[in-house]
Design an enzyme around this catalytic site. Structure first.
Site, PDB file in Angstrom:
ATOM      1  CE  LYS A   1      42.090  11.605  76.600  1.00 15.15           C
ATOM      2  NZ  LYS A   1      40.989  11.635  77.482  1.00 15.15           N
TER       3      LYS A   1
ATOM      4  CB  CYS B   1      54.639  18.145  72.756  1.00 14.34           C
ATOM      5  SG  CYS B   1      53.261  19.078  72.080  1.00 14.34           S
TER       6      CYS B   1
ATOM      7  CG  HIS C   1      50.130  17.162  76.412  1.00 17.51           C
ATOM      8  ND1 HIS C   1      51.470  17.249  76.742  1.00 17.51           N
ATOM      9  CD2 HIS C   1      50.080  17.153  75.038  1.00 17.51           C
ATOM     10  CE1 HIS C   1      52.190  17.295  75.625  1.00 17.51           C
ATOM     11  NE2 HIS C   1      51.380  17.243  74.595  1.00 17.51           N
TER      12      HIS C   1
ATOM     13  CB  CYS D   1      41.897  14.840  72.356  1.00 14.75           C
ATOM     14  SG  CYS D   1      41.138  14.701  70.736  1.00 14.75           S
ATOM     15  CB  SER D   2      46.423  15.020  75.551  1.00 15.00           C
ATOM     16  OG  SER D   2      46.797  15.866  74.480  1.00 15.00           O
TER      17      SER D   2
HETATM   18  N1  COA Z   1      39.369  14.322  77.223  1.00 17.00           N
HETATM   19  C1  COA Z   1      38.204  14.101  77.883  1.00 17.00           C
HETATM   20  N2  COA Z   1      37.324  15.077  78.212  1.00 17.00           N
HETATM   21  C2  COA Z   1      37.655  16.325  77.850  1.00 17.00           C
HETATM   22  C3  COA Z   1      38.859  16.639  77.177  1.00 17.00           C
HETATM   23  C4  COA Z   1      39.726  15.575  76.865  1.00 17.00           C
HETATM   24  N3  COA Z   1      40.855  15.801  76.202  1.00 17.00           N
HETATM   25  N4  COA Z   1      38.904  17.968  76.953  1.00 17.00           N
HETATM   26  C5  COA Z   1      37.771  18.481  77.476  1.00 17.00           C
HETATM   27  N5  COA Z   1      37.018  17.500  78.024  1.00 17.00           N
HETATM   28  C6  COA Z   1      35.687  17.618  78.613  1.00 17.00           C
HETATM   29  C7  COA Z   1      35.539  18.783  79.580  1.00 17.00           C
HETATM   30  O1  COA Z   1      35.745  18.397  80.913  1.00 17.00           O
HETATM   31  C8  COA Z   1      34.110  19.192  79.346  1.00 17.00           C
HETATM   32  O2  COA Z   1      33.285  18.284  80.052  1.00 17.00           O
HETATM   33  P1  COA Z   1      31.862  18.758  80.653  1.00 17.00           P
HETATM   34  O3  COA Z   1      31.024  19.119  79.462  1.00 17.00           O
HETATM   35  O4  COA Z   1      31.372  17.556  81.376  1.00 17.00           O
HETATM   36  O5  COA Z   1      32.153  19.931  81.520  1.00 17.00           O
HETATM   37  C9  COA Z   1      33.877  18.935  77.869  1.00 17.00           C
HETATM   38  O6  COA Z   1      34.838  17.930  77.508  1.00 17.00           O
HETATM   39  C10 COA Z   1      34.090  20.148  76.997  1.00 17.00           C
HETATM   40  O7  COA Z   1      35.297  20.778  77.429  1.00 17.00           O
HETATM   41  P2  COA Z   1      35.964  21.953  76.621  1.00 17.00           P
HETATM   42  O8  COA Z   1      37.088  22.467  77.452  1.00 17.00           O
HETATM   43  O9  COA Z   1      34.920  22.917  76.165  1.00 17.00           O
HETATM   44  O10 COA Z   1      36.553  21.181  75.357  1.00 17.00           O
HETATM   45  P3  COA Z   1      37.079  21.826  74.037  1.00 17.00           P
HETATM   46  O11 COA Z   1      36.139  21.470  72.949  1.00 17.00           O
HETATM   47  O12 COA Z   1      37.429  23.262  74.237  1.00 17.00           O
HETATM   48  O13 COA Z   1      38.461  21.008  73.828  1.00 17.00           O
HETATM   49  C11 COA Z   1      39.670  19.388  72.598  1.00 17.00           C
HETATM   50  C12 COA Z   1      38.467  19.657  73.510  1.00 17.00           C
HETATM   51  C13 COA Z   1      39.749  17.902  72.329  1.00 17.00           C
HETATM   52  C14 COA Z   1      39.471  20.128  71.259  1.00 17.00           C
HETATM   53  C15 COA Z   1      40.968  19.905  73.321  1.00 17.00           C
HETATM   54  O14 COA Z   1      41.117  19.235  74.538  1.00 17.00           O
HETATM   55  C16 COA Z   1      42.195  19.723  72.466  1.00 17.00           C
HETATM   56  O15 COA Z   1      42.454  20.495  71.551  1.00 17.00           O
HETATM   57  N6  COA Z   1      43.004  18.703  72.774  1.00 17.00           N
HETATM   58  C17 COA Z   1      44.236  18.436  72.041  1.00 17.00           C
HETATM   59  C18 COA Z   1      45.369  19.270  72.592  1.00 17.00           C
HETATM   60  C19 COA Z   1      46.599  19.126  71.728  1.00 17.00           C
HETATM   61  O16 COA Z   1      46.544  19.112  70.518  1.00 17.00           O
HETATM   62  N7  COA Z   1      47.756  19.058  72.364  1.00 17.00           N
HETATM   63  C20 COA Z   1      49.020  18.921  71.693  1.00 17.00           C
HETATM   64  C21 COA Z   1      49.184  17.540  71.225  1.00 17.00           C
HETATM   65  S1  COA Z   1      50.587  17.288  70.206  1.00 17.00           S
END
Ligand code: COA
Length: 420
Positions: free
Chosen positions: A363, A93, A367, A242-243
């Site tokens: 966030k 990243c 990202h 989470c981002s």
């Molecule tokens: N913050 C806020 N809302 C989020 C979000 C986030 N990070 N990610 C998804 N959403 C919302 C979506 O808009 C959706 O909303 P809705 O139900 O109103 O349509 C809902 O949450 C579900 O979205 P979805 O895409 O199915 O989420 P997911 O379960 O597939 O993914 C996480 C969610 C947190 C697991 C994913 O964003 C993630 O893995 N984040 C971390 C990424 C990471 O590790 N990056 C590297 C860092 S070093």
């Protein structure tokens, strides 16, 4: 510590980014072209692309996300910048921040006068399980990943250790999420550019429209405590800690400092750069701090000859809310254990004493991992030039800082920018 100087000064004369988000119909090339056009439009006196001597592209894993390797020459050619040196930089990243630093060193060395830095990632085409696996390759494949660690889990472990040491809890994490969504709502390029209170209201409105029971949240705290609205991802990190998984690209144009006025009356000078590395998380004595970030910040401040107290604003690597709190301590804004208090008291808010992540941060702005370090520089460029619109920190901002972390801190890169 050895005293170091840049062989030649370096200035940013253009900066731009694509919209960040999840774009099923767009390729990395579309996003990079969007960022490049945005950057071109920002160069006040215009420029001839033939002047670009070299291209650095920050990209974590276009192989795993898109099946495309060897991205730098392909992207350079796509932008019409074929035949010149084009190098991909991969540091998880922190790929974008490292690409920026390599470009600075390329100009400082005397080899290049004008360099394009790009950052790209297109993550949303894969299912979340595969995204999680791809991101996990930035951890330790021998000792960490086989025991079940994912990136949310790594940072959850750091949060748990931080809570245990400093006696704080999820309230401080929540303050970071609320602030960054507040800022992101003012950023038209943000992936999740909505205040959390507005997300809450939109969910109520959607339920009403579908004829479903309307949730009766008393306020944002209540919403964020609701397991259905804000599910636990890895304790204590919930969804809004989470981002997101994002697609996007960013570009900056760097030139030899003495050429800058040919491009603009308002160049932004890069006066400090620092980079450091560390082993994987499981082998560290202290996981409430990121040692590589402390070292990178130390070196950037030494080169710039300024102190944390001099910095007007910072974009820090808030891949998870706890990461922002630790970052503000590692770069020296606050004492260890006090970053959480600063977040709770609004010190890091847009109009607080030390604004942090005015763009919305990773966030809320999003990202797309290889692009994030470059997009941080885009925000500092806009802020220091007074072009950040409604999220401007004000006309007195003179020094900005970017802090970009790879993995759990195996790489950290810090830059310091100055408006003269
Ligand atoms: N913050 C806020 N809302 C989020 C979000 C986030 N990070 N990610 C998804 N959403 C919302 C979506 O808009 C959706 O909303 P809705 O139900 O109103 O349509 C809902 O949450 C579900 O979205 P979805 O895409 O199915 O989420 P997911 O379960 O597939 O993914 C996480 C969610 C947190 C697991 C994913 O964003 C993630 O893995 N984040 C971390 C990424 C990471 O590790 N990056 C590297 C860092 S070093």
């Amino acid at each position: 510590m050895k005293e170091r100087t840049l062989g030649r000064g370096v200035a940013v004369v253009g900066a731009g980014m694509s919209r960040f988000g999840a774009f099923a119909g767009k390729t990395t090339r579309d996003l990079l072209a969007e960022a490049y056009r945005d950057m071109i439009a920002s160069v006040d006196r215009g420029f001839d692309p033939d002047e670009i001597d070299g291209v650095y592209i920050g990209n974590f894993s276009s192989e795993l996300f898109e099946g495309q390797g060897h991205t730098a020459p392909i992207m350079a050619d796509w932008l019409g910048l074929g035949h010149r040196p084009a190098t991909r930089v991969e540091n998880a990243c922190a790929s974008g921040g490292t690409a920026l630093r390599d470009a600075v060193l390329g100009i400082a060395s005397g080899i290049y006068d004008v360099v394009l830095v790009g950052g790209i990632e297109k993550m949303s085409d894969l299912a979340i399980e595969r995204v999680t696996d791809a991101l996990a390759t930035a951890g330790d494949e021998l000792f960490e990943i086989p025991s079940g660690f994912t990136f949310p889990a790594f940072y959850a472990t750091m949060a748990t250790a931080y809570f245990a040491r400093y006696g704080t809890g999820p309230d401080a994490l929540r303050a970071v999420a609320v602030k960054n969504h507040d800022n992101g709502a003012l950023n038209p390029k943000a992936h999740f550019g909505m205040r959390i209170c507005d997300v809450m209201e939109s969910k109520k409105a959607a339920a009403l429209k579908k004829g479903k029971p309307v949730p009766q949240w008393a306020g944002v705290d209540d919403f964020l405590n609701d397991e259905r609205a804000n599910p636990m991802i890895a304790w204590p990190l919930r969804l809004f800690d989470c981002s997101p998984v994002s697609d996007g690209a960013a570009c900056v144009l760097l030139v030899r400092e003495d050429l800058a006025r040919a491009y603009t009356d308002t160049p932004i000078h890069i006066i400090g750069t620092g980079q450091a590395s560390d082993g994987p998380l499981h082998g560290r004595a202290d996981i409430t701090t990121v040692t590589s970030a402390r070292l990178a910040a130390r070196d950037a401040f030494a080169l710039a000859k300024v102190t944390p107290g001099d910095i007007s604003l910072a974009e820090v690597h808030d891949c998870f809310t706890i990461a922002e709190i630790i970052a503000t301590e590692d770069i020296g804004f606050f004492e260890p254990g006090k970053g959480c208090t600063a977040a709770l008291e609004g010190v890091t808010a847009l109009h607080g004493a030390k604004p942090v992540n005015t763009s919305g941060g990773l966030k809320s702005k999003g990202h797309p991992v290889g692009a994030s370090g470059v997009a941080q520089a885009v925000e500092i460029w806009k802020q220091l030039r007074g072009e950040a619109g409604t999220r401007s920190v004000g006309p007195n901002a003179r020094l900005g800082l970017t802090h970009n972390v790879g993995g759990t801190g195996q790489t950290s890169v810090v830059h310091i920018f100055e408006r003269r």
